[in-house]
Design a protein around this motif. Structure first.
Motif, short mmCIF file in Angstrom:
data_model
loop_
_atom_site.label_atom_id
_atom_site.label_comp_id
_atom_site.label_asym_id
_atom_site.label_seq_id
_atom_site.Cartn_x
_atom_site.Cartn_y
_atom_site.Cartn_z
N LYS A 144 -23.20 -72.80 -131.77
CA LYS A 144 -22.00 -72.04 -131.47
C LYS A 144 -22.30 -70.93 -130.47
O LYS A 144 -23.28 -70.20 -130.60
CB LYS A 144 -21.42 -71.44 -132.75
N GLY A 145 -21.44 -70.83 -129.45
CA GLY A 145 -21.60 -69.81 -128.44
C GLY A 145 -22.35 -70.30 -127.21
O GLY A 145 -22.34 -69.62 -126.17
N GLN A 146 -22.98 -71.47 -127.29
CA GLN A 146 -23.70 -72.00 -126.15
C GLN A 146 -22.78 -72.85 -125.26
O GLN A 146 -21.63 -73.14 -125.62
CB GLN A 146 -24.89 -72.84 -126.63
N TYR A 147 -23.33 -73.25 -124.11
CA TYR A 147 -22.57 -74.03 -123.12
C TYR A 147 -23.36 -75.26 -122.71
O TYR A 147 -24.60 -75.24 -122.71
CB TYR A 147 -22.27 -73.18 -121.88
N THR A 338 -16.21 -95.88 -102.83
CA THR A 338 -15.10 -94.92 -102.88
C THR A 338 -15.51 -93.58 -103.45
O THR A 338 -14.69 -92.68 -103.56
CB THR A 338 -13.92 -95.49 -103.69
N GLY A 339 -16.76 -93.44 -103.78
CA GLY A 339 -17.29 -92.16 -104.21
C GLY A 339 -18.69 -92.36 -104.77
O GLY A 339 -19.09 -93.48 -105.05
N THR A 340 -19.44 -91.32 -104.89
CA THR A 340 -20.79 -91.42 -105.48
C THR A 340 -21.14 -90.16 -106.24
O THR A 340 -20.74 -89.07 -105.84
CB THR A 340 -21.84 -91.69 -104.39
N SER A 341 -21.84 -90.33 -107.34
CA SER A 341 -22.25 -89.19 -108.14
C SER A 341 -23.65 -89.41 -108.67
O SER A 341 -24.08 -90.55 -108.86
CB SER A 341 -21.28 -88.96 -109.31
N ALA A 342 -24.34 -88.32 -108.91
CA ALA A 342 -25.68 -88.37 -109.50
C ALA A 342 -25.88 -87.11 -110.34
O ALA A 342 -25.69 -86.00 -109.85
CB ALA A 342 -26.75 -88.45 -108.42
N ILE A 343 -26.21 -87.31 -111.60
CA ILE A 343 -26.55 -86.17 -112.46
C ILE A 343 -27.96 -85.73 -112.12
O ILE A 343 -28.90 -86.52 -112.18
CB ILE A 343 -26.48 -86.56 -113.95
N THR A 344 -28.12 -84.47 -111.75
CA THR A 344 -29.45 -83.95 -111.42
C THR A 344 -30.03 -83.09 -112.54
O THR A 344 -31.25 -82.92 -112.62
CB THR A 344 -29.41 -83.14 -110.12
N GLU A 345 -29.19 -82.54 -113.39
CA GLU A 345 -29.67 -81.76 -114.53
C GLU A 345 -28.59 -81.69 -115.59
O GLU A 345 -27.40 -81.56 -115.29
CB GLU A 345 -30.08 -80.35 -114.09
N ARG A 346 -29.04 -81.76 -116.84
CA ARG A 346 -28.12 -81.68 -117.99
C ARG A 346 -28.84 -80.88 -119.06
O ARG A 346 -29.95 -81.23 -119.46
CB ARG A 346 -27.80 -83.09 -118.50
N ALA A 347 -28.24 -79.78 -119.51
CA ALA A 347 -28.95 -78.90 -120.43
C ALA A 347 -27.98 -78.08 -121.28
O ALA A 347 -26.78 -78.00 -120.99
CB ALA A 347 -29.87 -77.97 -119.65
N VAL A 348 -28.54 -77.46 -122.31
CA VAL A 348 -27.81 -76.50 -123.14
C VAL A 348 -28.27 -75.10 -122.75
O VAL A 348 -29.49 -74.83 -122.68
CB VAL A 348 -28.09 -76.73 -124.64
N VAL A 349 -27.32 -74.21 -122.45
CA VAL A 349 -27.65 -72.84 -122.06
C VAL A 349 -26.86 -71.86 -122.93
O VAL A 349 -25.93 -72.25 -123.63
CB VAL A 349 -27.35 -72.60 -120.56
N ASP A 350 -27.25 -70.60 -122.86
CA ASP A 350 -26.66 -69.60 -123.75
C ASP A 350 -25.38 -68.95 -123.23
O ASP A 350 -24.69 -68.27 -123.98
CB ASP A 350 -27.69 -68.51 -124.05
N ALA A 351 -25.08 -69.14 -121.93
CA ALA A 351 -23.90 -68.48 -121.37
C ALA A 351 -23.42 -69.24 -120.14
O ALA A 351 -24.19 -69.94 -119.48
CB ALA A 351 -24.23 -67.04 -120.98
N LYS A 353 -22.55 -69.73 -116.39
CA LYS A 353 -23.21 -69.28 -115.17
C LYS A 353 -24.72 -69.12 -115.33
O LYS A 353 -25.43 -68.80 -114.38
CB LYS A 353 -22.59 -67.99 -114.62
N GLN A 354 -25.25 -69.35 -116.54
CA GLN A 354 -26.70 -69.31 -116.74
C GLN A 354 -27.27 -70.70 -116.43
O GLN A 354 -26.73 -71.71 -116.86
CB GLN A 354 -27.03 -68.93 -118.17
N VAL A 355 -28.36 -70.74 -115.66
CA VAL A 355 -29.01 -72.02 -115.35
C VAL A 355 -30.22 -72.18 -116.27
O VAL A 355 -30.77 -71.20 -116.76
CB VAL A 355 -29.42 -72.11 -113.88
N PRO A 356 -30.63 -73.42 -116.52
CA PRO A 356 -31.77 -73.65 -117.41
C PRO A 356 -33.00 -72.88 -116.95
O PRO A 356 -33.33 -72.83 -115.76
CB PRO A 356 -31.99 -75.16 -117.30
#
Length: 360
Positions: A144-147, A338-351, A353-356
Protein backbone atom coordinates in the motif's frame (compact mmCIF):
# COMPACT_ATOMS: atom_id res chain seq x y z
CA UNK A 1 -4.62 14.60 -19.01
CA UNK A 2 -5.58 16.84 -21.82
CA UNK A 3 -6.04 16.30 -25.51
CA UNK A 4 -6.81 18.52 -28.42
CA UNK A 5 -10.42 17.85 -29.48
CA UNK A 6 -9.85 19.35 -32.92
CA UNK A 7 -7.53 16.63 -34.17
CA UNK A 8 -9.45 13.55 -35.28
CA UNK A 9 -7.89 10.15 -34.49
CA UNK A 10 -6.11 8.33 -37.28
CA UNK A 11 -6.76 4.70 -38.32
CA UNK A 12 -3.76 3.40 -36.40
CA UNK A 13 -5.43 4.33 -33.13
CA UNK A 14 -6.50 0.82 -32.38
CA UNK A 15 -9.12 -0.79 -30.18
CA UNK A 16 -9.13 0.60 -26.68
CA UNK A 17 -10.47 -0.03 -23.26
CA UNK A 18 -13.98 1.35 -23.08
CA UNK A 19 -14.78 4.08 -20.59
CA UNK A 20 -18.45 3.04 -20.80
CA UNK A 21 -19.45 6.53 -21.82
CA UNK A 22 -22.97 7.16 -23.11
CA UNK A 23 -23.07 6.47 -26.82
CA UNK A 24 -24.20 10.04 -27.51
CA UNK A 25 -20.81 11.28 -26.34
CA UNK A 26 -18.90 9.20 -28.87
CA UNK A 27 -17.66 10.20 -32.29
CA UNK A 28 -18.61 7.49 -34.79
CA UNK A 29 -16.75 8.09 -38.06
CA UNK A 30 -17.74 5.91 -40.97
CA UNK A 31 -15.46 3.36 -42.60
CA UNK A 32 -13.43 0.29 -41.76
CA UNK A 33 -11.74 1.88 -38.76
CA UNK A 34 -14.98 2.99 -37.13
CA UNK A 35 -14.44 0.83 -34.08
CA UNK A 36 -10.85 1.94 -33.54
CA UNK A 37 -11.86 5.58 -33.79
CA UNK A 38 -14.86 5.10 -31.53
CA UNK A 39 -12.69 3.63 -28.80
CA UNK A 40 -10.18 6.45 -29.08
CA UNK A 41 -12.91 9.06 -28.89
CA UNK A 42 -14.28 7.40 -25.77
CA UNK A 43 -10.82 7.65 -24.26
CA UNK A 44 -10.54 11.26 -25.32
CA UNK A 45 -13.81 12.21 -23.63
CA UNK A 46 -12.64 10.52 -20.44
CA UNK A 47 -9.29 12.24 -20.92
CA UNK A 48 -10.93 15.64 -21.12
CA UNK A 49 -13.00 14.95 -18.02
CA UNK A 50 -9.91 13.75 -16.20
CA UNK A 51 -8.05 16.93 -17.10
CA UNK A 52 -10.66 18.99 -15.30
CA UNK A 53 -9.78 17.10 -12.13
CA UNK A 54 -6.02 17.38 -12.63
CA UNK A 55 -4.15 19.47 -10.11
CA UNK A 56 -3.96 23.13 -11.08
CA UNK A 57 -0.28 23.06 -10.19
CA UNK A 58 0.54 20.32 -12.69
CA UNK A 59 3.30 21.41 -15.10
CA UNK A 60 1.57 19.66 -17.98
CA UNK A 61 1.54 21.14 -21.42
CA UNK A 62 -1.52 20.50 -23.63
CA UNK A 63 -1.34 17.02 -25.12
CA UNK A 64 -1.68 16.26 -28.79
CA UNK A 65 -3.38 13.08 -29.96
CA UNK A 66 -0.83 12.28 -32.66
CA UNK A 67 0.40 9.41 -30.49
CA UNK A 68 -2.01 6.49 -30.00
CA UNK A 69 0.05 5.12 -27.08
CA UNK A 70 -1.15 8.05 -25.01
CA UNK A 71 -4.32 6.00 -24.57
CA UNK A 72 -2.66 3.63 -22.14
CA UNK A 73 -2.26 6.23 -19.42
CA UNK A 74 -5.89 7.31 -19.20
CA UNK A 75 -7.62 5.93 -16.13
CA UNK A 76 -10.74 3.88 -16.83
CA UNK A 77 -13.24 1.68 -14.96
CA UNK A 78 -11.78 -1.58 -13.71
CA UNK A 79 -14.90 -3.35 -14.93
CA UNK A 80 -13.97 -2.63 -18.54
CA UNK A 81 -11.14 -4.79 -19.84
CA UNK A 82 -8.69 -3.07 -22.16
CA UNK A 83 -9.16 -3.88 -25.83
CA UNK A 84 -5.82 -2.61 -27.01
CA UNK A 85 -3.70 -3.46 -30.00
CA UNK A 86 0.05 -3.40 -30.00
CA UNK A 87 2.94 -2.92 -32.21
CA UNK A 88 5.99 -4.07 -34.06
CA UNK A 89 9.67 -3.95 -34.74
CA UNK A 90 12.36 -4.90 -37.24
CA UNK A 91 11.98 -1.37 -38.51
CA UNK A 92 13.75 1.58 -39.92
CA UNK A 93 12.53 3.93 -37.18
CA UNK A 94 12.96 7.35 -38.74
CA UNK A 95 10.89 10.05 -37.19
CA UNK A 96 11.00 13.25 -39.22
CA UNK A 97 10.58 16.79 -37.90
CA UNK A 98 9.40 17.59 -34.43
CA UNK A 99 7.89 20.64 -32.82
CA UNK A 100 10.92 22.19 -31.14
CA UNK A 101 12.28 18.69 -30.58
CA UNK A 102 9.30 17.89 -28.37
CA UNK A 103 6.39 16.72 -30.48
CA UNK A 104 6.77 13.67 -32.75
CA UNK A 105 4.91 14.57 -35.93
CA UNK A 106 3.72 12.14 -38.55
CA UNK A 107 6.32 12.90 -41.18
CA UNK A 108 8.47 9.77 -41.36
CA UNK A 109 8.13 6.89 -43.82
CA UNK A 110 5.94 3.88 -43.04
CA UNK A 111 7.46 1.40 -40.60
CA UNK A 112 7.69 -2.03 -42.18
CA UNK A 113 8.84 -5.50 -41.19
CA UNK A 114 9.11 -9.05 -42.45
CA UNK A 115 5.96 -10.93 -41.51
CA UNK A 116 6.84 -13.85 -39.26
CA UNK A 117 5.60 -17.38 -39.93
CA UNK A 118 2.52 -18.30 -37.90
CA UNK A 119 2.09 -21.78 -36.38
CA UNK A 120 -1.30 -22.70 -34.92
CA UNK A 121 0.00 -25.97 -33.46
CA UNK A 122 2.88 -24.30 -31.64
CA UNK A 123 0.79 -21.82 -29.65
CA UNK A 124 -0.45 -24.10 -26.82
CA UNK A 125 3.03 -25.43 -26.08
CA UNK A 126 4.63 -21.98 -26.17
CA UNK A 127 1.91 -20.47 -23.98
CA UNK A 128 2.36 -23.28 -21.47
CA UNK A 129 6.08 -22.44 -21.22
CA UNK A 130 5.32 -18.70 -20.98
CA UNK A 131 2.79 -19.38 -18.23
CA UNK A 132 5.36 -21.33 -16.22
CA UNK A 133 7.84 -18.46 -16.59
CA UNK A 134 5.18 -15.93 -15.53
CA UNK A 135 4.44 -17.99 -12.39
CA UNK A 136 7.89 -17.11 -11.02
CA UNK A 137 7.26 -15.42 -7.65
CA UNK A 138 10.71 -13.84 -7.25
CA UNK A 139 9.43 -10.37 -8.22
CA UNK A 140 8.67 -8.12 -5.22
CA UNK A 141 5.08 -7.81 -4.03
CA UNK A 142 3.95 -4.18 -3.97
CA UNK A 143 2.55 -2.71 -0.76
CA UNK A 144 0.00 0.00 0.00
CA UNK A 145 1.23 3.44 -0.98
CA UNK A 146 3.63 2.17 -3.64
CA UNK A 147 3.43 2.66 -7.42
CA UNK A 148 3.96 0.49 -10.47
CA UNK A 149 6.58 2.03 -12.74
CA UNK A 150 6.74 1.10 -16.44
CA UNK A 151 9.25 2.54 -18.92
CA UNK A 152 8.88 1.83 -22.62
CA UNK A 153 9.71 2.91 -26.16
CA UNK A 154 6.91 3.43 -28.68
CA UNK A 155 6.32 4.47 -32.30
CA UNK A 156 3.70 3.93 -34.98
CA UNK A 157 2.49 4.14 -38.57
CA UNK A 158 -0.87 5.56 -39.60
CA UNK A 159 -2.79 7.21 -42.40
CA UNK A 160 -2.59 10.99 -42.22
CA UNK A 161 -5.16 13.09 -44.06
CA UNK A 162 -4.28 16.77 -44.28
CA UNK A 163 -5.69 17.43 -47.72
CA UNK A 164 -4.46 14.15 -49.16
CA UNK A 165 -4.27 10.77 -47.44
CA UNK A 166 -0.76 9.37 -47.01
CA UNK A 167 0.96 6.79 -44.83
CA UNK A 168 3.35 8.31 -42.28
CA UNK A 169 5.12 7.36 -39.07
CA UNK A 170 5.90 8.98 -35.73
CA UNK A 171 9.41 8.73 -34.33
CA UNK A 172 10.44 6.23 -31.68
CA UNK A 173 10.22 7.92 -28.29
CA UNK A 174 10.15 7.15 -24.59
CA UNK A 175 7.30 6.75 -22.11
CA UNK A 176 7.39 6.55 -18.33
CA UNK A 177 4.20 5.92 -16.41
CA UNK A 178 3.52 5.50 -12.70
CA UNK A 179 0.20 4.06 -11.47
CA UNK A 180 -0.95 3.68 -7.90
CA UNK A 181 -1.99 0.18 -6.83
CA UNK A 182 -5.67 1.17 -6.82
CA UNK A 183 -5.33 2.78 -10.25
CA UNK A 184 -6.78 6.13 -9.24
CA UNK A 185 -3.70 8.31 -9.55
CA UNK A 186 -0.30 8.38 -11.15
CA UNK A 187 2.09 10.29 -13.37
CA UNK A 188 2.99 10.23 -17.07
CA UNK A 189 6.07 11.52 -18.88
CA UNK A 190 6.05 10.97 -22.63
CA UNK A 191 8.44 12.61 -25.05
CA UNK A 192 6.56 14.99 -27.32
CA UNK A 193 3.23 14.41 -25.58
CA UNK A 194 3.77 15.92 -22.13
CA UNK A 195 6.10 18.53 -20.72
CA UNK A 196 9.51 17.32 -19.60
CA UNK A 197 8.19 17.12 -16.05
CA UNK A 198 5.06 15.19 -17.02
CA UNK A 199 1.41 15.30 -16.04
CA UNK A 200 -0.76 14.10 -13.20
CA UNK A 201 -3.06 11.12 -13.78
CA UNK A 202 -6.02 11.25 -11.44
CA UNK A 203 -9.53 9.89 -11.75
CA UNK A 204 -12.51 8.74 -9.71
CA UNK A 205 -12.51 5.52 -11.73
CA UNK A 206 -9.51 3.15 -11.55
CA UNK A 207 -7.23 2.06 -14.37
CA UNK A 208 -8.36 -1.39 -15.55
CA UNK A 209 -4.82 -2.78 -15.40
CA UNK A 210 -4.17 -1.54 -11.86
CA UNK A 211 -2.48 -4.01 -9.52
CA UNK A 212 -5.40 -4.23 -7.10
CA UNK A 213 -7.86 -4.89 -9.93
CA UNK A 214 -5.63 -7.59 -11.42
CA UNK A 215 -5.17 -9.22 -8.01
CA UNK A 216 -8.93 -9.76 -7.79
CA UNK A 217 -9.14 -11.68 -11.05
CA UNK A 218 -9.76 -15.44 -10.85
CA UNK A 219 -6.69 -17.61 -11.34
CA UNK A 220 -8.59 -20.52 -12.84
CA UNK A 221 -8.02 -20.10 -16.62
CA UNK A 222 -11.54 -21.17 -17.59
CA UNK A 223 -13.21 -18.85 -15.09
CA UNK A 224 -10.86 -16.04 -16.07
CA UNK A 225 -11.57 -16.47 -19.78
CA UNK A 226 -15.34 -16.46 -19.17
CA UNK A 227 -14.96 -13.19 -17.29
CA UNK A 228 -12.87 -11.69 -20.08
CA UNK A 229 -15.42 -12.67 -22.71
CA UNK A 230 -18.27 -11.20 -20.64
CA UNK A 231 -16.40 -7.94 -20.13
CA UNK A 232 -15.31 -7.58 -23.75
CA UNK A 233 -18.74 -8.60 -25.07
CA UNK A 234 -20.30 -5.77 -23.09
CA UNK A 235 -18.31 -3.16 -24.99
CA UNK A 236 -17.32 -4.89 -28.23
CA UNK A 237 -18.28 -3.33 -31.55
CA UNK A 238 -19.85 -5.89 -33.92
CA UNK A 239 -17.08 -5.20 -36.45
CA UNK A 240 -14.52 -6.70 -34.07
CA UNK A 241 -14.67 -10.53 -33.86
CA UNK A 242 -15.49 -11.79 -30.37
CA UNK A 243 -12.37 -13.94 -30.02
CA UNK A 244 -10.14 -11.09 -31.23
CA UNK A 245 -11.63 -8.72 -28.66
CA UNK A 246 -10.91 -11.22 -25.87
CA UNK A 247 -7.32 -11.78 -27.06
CA UNK A 248 -6.62 -8.06 -27.24
CA UNK A 249 -8.21 -7.55 -23.82
CA UNK A 250 -5.70 -9.93 -22.29
CA UNK A 251 -2.85 -8.22 -24.11
CA UNK A 252 -3.69 -4.83 -22.68
CA UNK A 253 -3.82 -6.23 -19.17
CA UNK A 254 -0.27 -7.46 -19.71
CA UNK A 255 1.34 -4.30 -21.13
CA UNK A 256 1.63 -1.35 -18.72
CA UNK A 257 0.78 -3.41 -15.67
CA UNK A 258 2.33 -5.59 -12.98
CA UNK A 259 0.05 -8.61 -12.50
CA UNK A 260 0.57 -10.93 -9.53
CA UNK A 261 2.46 -14.03 -10.66
CA UNK A 262 -0.51 -16.38 -10.43
CA UNK A 263 -2.73 -13.99 -12.36
CA UNK A 264 -0.15 -13.48 -15.09
CA UNK A 265 0.20 -17.24 -15.48
CA UNK A 266 -3.58 -17.63 -15.65
CA UNK A 267 -3.91 -14.93 -18.31
CA UNK A 268 -1.54 -16.84 -20.60
CA UNK A 269 -3.34 -20.12 -19.97
CA UNK A 270 -6.63 -18.38 -20.76
CA UNK A 271 -5.19 -17.00 -24.00
CA UNK A 272 -4.30 -20.55 -25.07
CA UNK A 273 -8.00 -21.39 -25.05
CA UNK A 274 -8.99 -18.64 -27.53
CA UNK A 275 -9.56 -19.98 -31.07
CA UNK A 276 -7.19 -18.64 -33.72
CA UNK A 277 -4.22 -17.96 -31.44
CA UNK A 278 -0.89 -18.82 -33.07
CA UNK A 279 2.81 -18.70 -32.32
CA UNK A 280 5.17 -16.67 -34.54
CA UNK A 281 8.75 -17.78 -35.11
CA UNK A 282 10.31 -14.30 -35.08
CA UNK A 283 9.11 -10.85 -34.05
CA UNK A 284 11.04 -7.70 -33.13
CA UNK A 285 10.09 -5.13 -30.52
CA UNK A 286 10.53 -1.36 -30.77
CA UNK A 287 14.13 -1.46 -29.54
CA UNK A 288 15.18 -4.18 -32.02
CA UNK A 289 15.07 -7.14 -29.65
CA UNK A 290 14.17 -10.37 -31.46
CA UNK A 291 11.82 -12.82 -29.81
CA UNK A 292 9.03 -15.30 -30.34
CA UNK A 293 5.43 -14.16 -30.32
CA UNK A 294 1.92 -15.22 -29.43
CA UNK A 295 -0.49 -13.66 -31.89
CA UNK A 296 -3.95 -13.53 -33.36
CA UNK A 297 -5.10 -12.06 -36.66
CA UNK A 298 -8.14 -9.82 -36.95
CA UNK A 299 -9.75 -11.08 -40.15
CA UNK A 300 -11.77 -7.88 -40.44
CA UNK A 301 -8.85 -5.52 -40.98
CA UNK A 302 -6.03 -7.93 -41.79
CA UNK A 303 -3.88 -6.85 -38.83
CA UNK A 304 -2.16 -9.32 -36.50
CA UNK A 305 -1.66 -8.45 -32.83
CA UNK A 306 1.53 -9.99 -31.44
CA UNK A 307 2.88 -10.30 -27.90
CA UNK A 308 6.67 -10.61 -28.05
CA UNK A 309 8.76 -12.68 -25.60
CA UNK A 310 12.47 -13.26 -25.11
CA UNK A 311 13.37 -16.55 -26.81
CA UNK A 312 15.36 -17.86 -23.82
CA UNK A 313 13.74 -16.43 -20.69
CA UNK A 314 10.24 -15.98 -22.17
CA UNK A 315 10.09 -12.58 -20.48
CA UNK A 316 7.49 -10.24 -22.00
CA UNK A 317 9.31 -7.72 -24.24
CA UNK A 318 6.57 -5.73 -25.94
CA UNK A 319 3.79 -5.75 -28.48
CA UNK A 320 3.24 -5.11 -32.13
CA UNK A 321 0.46 -4.96 -34.67
CA UNK A 322 1.44 -5.71 -38.25
CA UNK A 323 -0.63 -5.82 -41.43
CA UNK A 324 -0.56 -9.43 -42.67
CA UNK A 325 -3.45 -9.30 -45.14
CA UNK A 326 -4.22 -6.49 -47.58
CA UNK A 327 -7.73 -5.04 -47.56
CA UNK A 328 -9.21 -3.21 -50.50
CA UNK A 329 -9.93 0.10 -48.78
CA UNK A 330 -6.66 0.49 -46.86
CA UNK A 331 -3.46 2.32 -47.77
CA UNK A 332 -1.54 0.12 -45.35
CA UNK A 333 0.34 -2.62 -47.22
CA UNK A 334 1.30 -6.08 -45.97
CA UNK A 335 4.25 -5.74 -43.61
CA UNK A 336 3.27 -2.27 -42.40
CA UNK A 337 3.72 -1.83 -38.67
CA UNK A 338 0.87 0.24 -37.25
CA UNK A 339 2.82 0.81 -34.08
CA UNK A 340 5.62 -0.62 -31.95
CA UNK A 341 6.29 -0.88 -28.25
CA UNK A 342 9.00 -2.28 -26.01
CA UNK A 343 9.02 -2.49 -22.23
CA UNK A 344 12.44 -1.36 -21.04
CA UNK A 345 11.82 -1.41 -17.29
CA UNK A 346 9.08 -2.58 -14.94
CA UNK A 347 9.36 -2.06 -11.19
CA UNK A 348 7.71 -1.23 -7.88
CA UNK A 349 8.64 2.19 -6.45
CA UNK A 350 7.67 4.14 -3.36
CA UNK A 351 6.32 7.29 -5.02
CA UNK A 352 5.11 8.73 -8.30
CA UNK A 353 7.99 10.21 -10.34
CA UNK A 354 10.51 8.03 -8.46
CA UNK A 355 12.65 5.82 -10.73
CA UNK A 356 14.04 2.45 -9.62
CA UNK A 357 17.16 2.83 -7.50
CA UNK A 358 16.31 6.39 -6.51
CA UNK A 359 15.93 7.09 -2.79
CA UNK A 360 12.50 8.56 -2.01
Amino acid sequence: MNASPSHRPHPAEWTETQSLLPSAERDLPAGRHQFHKEQMMARIHEDLRTSSRTSATSPAAPLKRSNPFLRRAILLPAAAFALAGAVVGGLALTGGDTDGGKTPLGTGPALTTQVGVADAKGAPRLLDRISLAAADTSAPTPHKGQYIYIASKVAGTYVKDDGGAKVVSSELHSRQVWNSLDGRDGWLIEAGETSDKGITLKSDVPFSGAYNALAKLPTDPDALLRRIYRASDAVRDPEVPRDQAAFVAIGDLLFESYPPAEVGAALYKAAAKIPGVVSVDDAVDATGRHGVAIARQNETDGERTEWIFDKKTLRFLGERVVVVKATGDSLLKVGTVTGTSAITERAVVDAAKQVPGQVS
